[in-house]
Design a protein around this motif. Structure first.
Motif, PDB file in Angstrom:
ATOM      1  N   VAL A   1       0.863  -1.167  -0.012  1.00  0.00           N
ATOM      2  CA  VAL A   1      -0.002   0.065   0.075  1.00  0.00           C
ATOM      3  C   VAL A   1       0.915   1.353   0.003  1.00  0.00           C
ATOM      4  O   VAL A   1       1.895   1.291   0.785  1.00  0.00           O
ATOM      5  CB  VAL A   1      -0.966  -0.093   1.181  1.00  0.00           C
ATOM      6  CG1 VAL A   1      -1.626   1.453   1.493  1.00  0.00           C
ATOM      7  CG2 VAL A   1      -1.945  -1.356   0.995  1.00  0.00           C
ATOM      8  N   LEU A   2       0.519   2.171  -0.975  1.00  0.00           N
ATOM      9  CA  LEU A   2       1.349   3.451  -0.882  1.00  0.00           C
ATOM     10  C   LEU A   2      -0.080   4.512  -0.506  1.00  0.00           C
ATOM     11  O   LEU A   2      -0.500   4.785  -1.575  1.00  0.00           O
ATOM     12  CB  LEU A   2       1.728   3.532  -2.218  1.00  0.00           C
ATOM     13  CG  LEU A   2       2.758   4.715  -2.601  1.00  0.00           C
ATOM     14  CD1 LEU A   2       3.897   4.767  -1.679  1.00  0.00           C
ATOM     15  CD2 LEU A   2       3.229   4.738  -4.064  1.00  0.00           C
TER      16      LEU A   2
ATOM     17  N   GLN B   1       3.051  -4.578   3.078  1.00  0.00           N
ATOM     18  CA  GLN B   1       3.814  -3.465   3.685  1.00  0.00           C
ATOM     19  C   GLN B   1       3.031  -2.521   3.193  1.00  0.00           C
ATOM     20  O   GLN B   1       2.273  -2.101   2.484  1.00  0.00           O
ATOM     21  CB  GLN B   1       5.194  -3.386   2.664  1.00  0.00           C
ATOM     22  CG  GLN B   1       6.207  -4.216   3.372  1.00  0.00           C
ATOM     23  CD  GLN B   1       7.763  -3.772   2.930  1.00  0.00           C
ATOM     24  OE1 GLN B   1       8.012  -2.700   3.183  1.00  0.00           O
ATOM     25  NE2 GLN B   1       8.585  -4.670   2.373  1.00  0.00           N
ATOM     26  N   PHE B   2       3.617  -1.272   4.064  1.00  0.00           N
ATOM     27  CA  PHE B   2       2.924   0.073   3.892  1.00  0.00           C
ATOM     28  C   PHE B   2       3.972   1.172   3.690  1.00  0.00           C
ATOM     29  O   PHE B   2       5.017   1.122   4.308  1.00  0.00           O
ATOM     30  CB  PHE B   2       2.103   0.342   5.192  1.00  0.00           C
ATOM     31  CG  PHE B   2       1.027  -0.421   5.405  1.00  0.00           C
ATOM     32  CD1 PHE B   2      -0.214  -0.219   5.026  1.00  0.00           C
ATOM     33  CD2 PHE B   2       1.227  -1.608   6.149  1.00  0.00           C
ATOM     34  CE1 PHE B   2      -1.341  -1.234   5.318  1.00  0.00           C
ATOM     35  CE2 PHE B   2       0.165  -2.669   6.424  1.00  0.00           C
ATOM     36  CZ  PHE B   2      -1.193  -2.279   5.925  1.00  0.00           C
ATOM     37  N   LEU B   3       3.635   1.873   2.672  1.00  0.00           N
ATOM     38  CA  LEU B   3       4.715   3.161   2.449  1.00  0.00           C
ATOM     39  C   LEU B   3       3.769   4.508   2.502  1.00  0.00           C
ATOM     40  O   LEU B   3       2.404   4.393   1.925  1.00  0.00           O
ATOM     41  CB  LEU B   3       5.311   2.861   1.283  1.00  0.00           C
ATOM     42  CG  LEU B   3       6.060   1.616   0.938  1.00  0.00           C
ATOM     43  CD1 LEU B   3       6.579   1.296  -0.482  1.00  0.00           C
ATOM     44  CD2 LEU B   3       7.470   1.695   2.071  1.00  0.00           C
ATOM     45  N   ALA B   4       4.541   5.407   2.952  1.00  0.00           N
ATOM     46  CA  ALA B   4       3.635   6.682   2.875  1.00  0.00           C
ATOM     47  C   ALA B   4       4.068   7.604   1.577  1.00  0.00           C
ATOM     48  O   ALA B   4       5.193   7.516   1.070  1.00  0.00           O
ATOM     49  CB  ALA B   4       4.097   7.374   4.151  1.00  0.00           C
ATOM     50  N   LYS B   5       2.868   7.999   1.101  1.00  0.00           N
ATOM     51  CA  LYS B   5       3.116   9.094  -0.038  1.00  0.00           C
ATOM     52  C   LYS B   5       3.493  10.394   0.643  1.00  0.00           C
ATOM     53  O   LYS B   5       2.874  10.762   1.526  1.00  0.00           O
ATOM     54  CB  LYS B   5       1.894   9.175  -0.594  1.00  0.00           C
ATOM     55  CG  LYS B   5       1.999   8.576  -2.070  1.00  0.00           C
ATOM     56  CD  LYS B   5       0.826   8.663  -3.119  1.00  0.00           C
ATOM     57  CE  LYS B   5      -0.548   8.508  -2.389  1.00  0.00           C
ATOM     58  NZ  LYS B   5      -1.684   8.510  -3.390  1.00  0.00           N
TER      59      LYS B   5
ATOM     60  N   GLY C   1       9.126  -6.599   5.191  1.00  0.00           N
ATOM     61  CA  GLY C   1      10.138  -5.285   5.397  1.00  0.00           C
ATOM     62  C   GLY C   1      11.012  -5.281   6.573  1.00  0.00           C
ATOM     63  O   GLY C   1      11.558  -4.188   6.478  1.00  0.00           O
ATOM     64  N   LEU C   2      11.361  -6.244   7.201  1.00  0.00           N
ATOM     65  CA  LEU C   2      12.321  -6.200   8.354  1.00  0.00           C
ATOM     66  C   LEU C   2      13.712  -6.114   7.815  1.00  0.00           C
ATOM     67  O   LEU C   2      13.864  -6.393   6.900  1.00  0.00           O
ATOM     68  CB  LEU C   2      12.169  -7.401   9.324  1.00  0.00           C
ATOM     69  CG  LEU C   2      11.227  -7.038  10.533  1.00  0.00           C
ATOM     70  CD1 LEU C   2      10.070  -7.016   9.865  1.00  0.00           C
ATOM     71  CD2 LEU C   2      11.312  -8.376  11.364  1.00  0.00           C
TER      72      LEU C   2
END
Ligand SMILES: [Fe+2]
Ligand SMILES: [Fe+2]
Length: 405
Positions: A80-81, A99-103, A318-319
């Motif tokens: 997810v972005l 996994q989560f990523l921030a925009k 994502g570790l």
């Protein structure tokens, strides 16, 4: 070549991603979709290694899209972005995203996160591991509180109170976490009674990994009893290894990472115990009967071991590379040119695991043998640690004696 699908309803963002990621063209075959429906049509036409999606989209949002991806293409990595202000939407994706990523996400970080997740999926050329993960079915997603923490930590300057709130929301996790923090893993000189205090003592990263271990141990419980395996002795071994790791020499960040690696080192056993119980039970039985270390029997029977299986899962989530590497090689360590002076995270995990296995057996009067000694002495000699071993063995005995204090 890895196939990655990016999904976002804003053409500007897609165009931006396309531009930012142009340097990856050599290694990634990238596709871009402007909606969930378009993404599903592309997925139907060819297989993808990963889907990276925006959360808030009209008609079908990111959570719904990933849910369908999970159902139809369980081996595809789901990322997810999301924007900073989409926390509610992101929460809905917790059960379905790896996994989560921030925009806005800087291209370096995005590239690294995707490579890391796919790299571990790429570890699957190993047919045996692929079969196991296939049998596991859906790749387990990051447990809920860890996912929320990961998402929160993506924000710049996240206040400690928010971290505290996320963890304390779950009373069971908080209790267990504080117990771990105070259980002499970290040799803290005082008793820690709040999550906020724990964060300031240990740092966000260590805290996040401890929360992960608590959740992992909880979600991957075996569904029915397995001869020769119990959650109690599993946790006892992991925690003993962590307490020994905390007493090995080294700079604080390396030892802390070593403690975390020691808590998580046998996570793959939980995957086997909860998802492939019969196969795991037979391996345990054979290991006992032949007095051979479990990982050797697993390798013979399944073509892979709990070490790689655990590392696979943690890598997918994502570790960090050092941690995943330590888990993956904890039975078969190799020295790396990147190792500086002193023990690496892998060395700490290997030594702590070996001593945590050996010390209770020695205490019970078992004579030293190939069965009690899991340490790789060629490796220890190579990194110049062999001479320290008698002292560490004595330390481990002492830790076993003072169990529970
Ligand atoms: Fe192990
Ligand atoms: Fe172990």
């Amino acid at each position: 070549m890895k196939r990655i699908l990016f999904v976002d309803d804003e053409p500007m963002i897609l165009a931006g991603l396309r531009r930012l990621l142009r340097p990856q063209r050599e290694r990634w075959d990238m596709s871009f979709a402007g909606s969930g429906a378009e993404a599903l049509a592309l997925l139907e036409s060819k297989p993808f290694d990963a889907v990276v999606t925006d959360m808030r989209m009209p008609a079908m949002d990111g959570a719904k899209l990933l849910e369908l991806v999970r159902e139809r293409y369980p081996a595809t990595i789901r990322i997810v972005l999301s924007g900073y202000f989409e926390s509610d939407a992101a929460m809905r994706a917790v059960p379905v995203a790896h996994q989560f990523l921030a925009k806005p996400c800087d291209p370096e970080k995005l590239h690294e996160a995707i490579e890391r997740s796919c790299g571990f999926a790429g570890m699957l050329p190993d047919a045996a591991l692929r079969r196991i993960v296939g049998a596991v079915g859906r790749l387990p997603t990051l447990p809920r509180t860890t996912a929320l923490l990961t998402e929160a930590l993506e924000k710049p300057d996240v206040p400690l109170s928010e971290i505290g709130r996320i963890v304390e929301h779950d009373v069971g996790i908080t209790a267990k976490l504080l117990q771990l923090v105070n259980s002499a893993f970290f040799c803290l000189p005082y008793h820690v009674t709040s999550v906020r205090r724990a964060v300031s003592c240990l740092g966000l990263d260590t805290l996040k990994h401890l929360v992960l271990s608590v959740e992992l141990f909880h979600t991957l419980q075996p569904r029915y009893p397995i001869a020769g395996f119990s959650m109690e002795s599993f946790e006892e071994h992991s925690h003993l290894a962590a307490r020994i790791a905390a007493r090995l020499p080294g700079p604080e960040p390396v030892v802390s990472a070593g403690v975390v690696a020691s808590v998580l080192h046998d996570a793959g056993k939980l995957v086997l115990a909860s998802r492939l119980p019969e196969e795991f039970e037979r391996a345990l039985e054979e290991s006992r009967a032949r007095q051979l270390p479990l990982h050797i029997v697993e390798q013979e029977r399944m073509g892979t071991t709990h070490a790689e299986i655990g590392a696979y899962l943690l890598g997918l989530w994502g570790l960090s590379g050092a941690l995943v590497d330590a888990v993956s090689r904890h039975h078969r360590p190799v020295a790396s040119p990147a190792d500086g002076a002193g023990l690496s995270v892998l060395a700490i995990a290997h030594i702590a695991d070996g001593l945590a296995w050996e010390a209770p057996l020695v205490k019970a009067g078992e004579p030293a043998s190939a069965w009690t000694d899991l340490l790789d002495h060629a490796y220890l000699g190579g990194i110049g640690a062999e001479a320290e071993l008698p002292g560490w063995r004595a330390m481990a005995q002492q830790v076993v004696e003072t169990r529970g204090e």
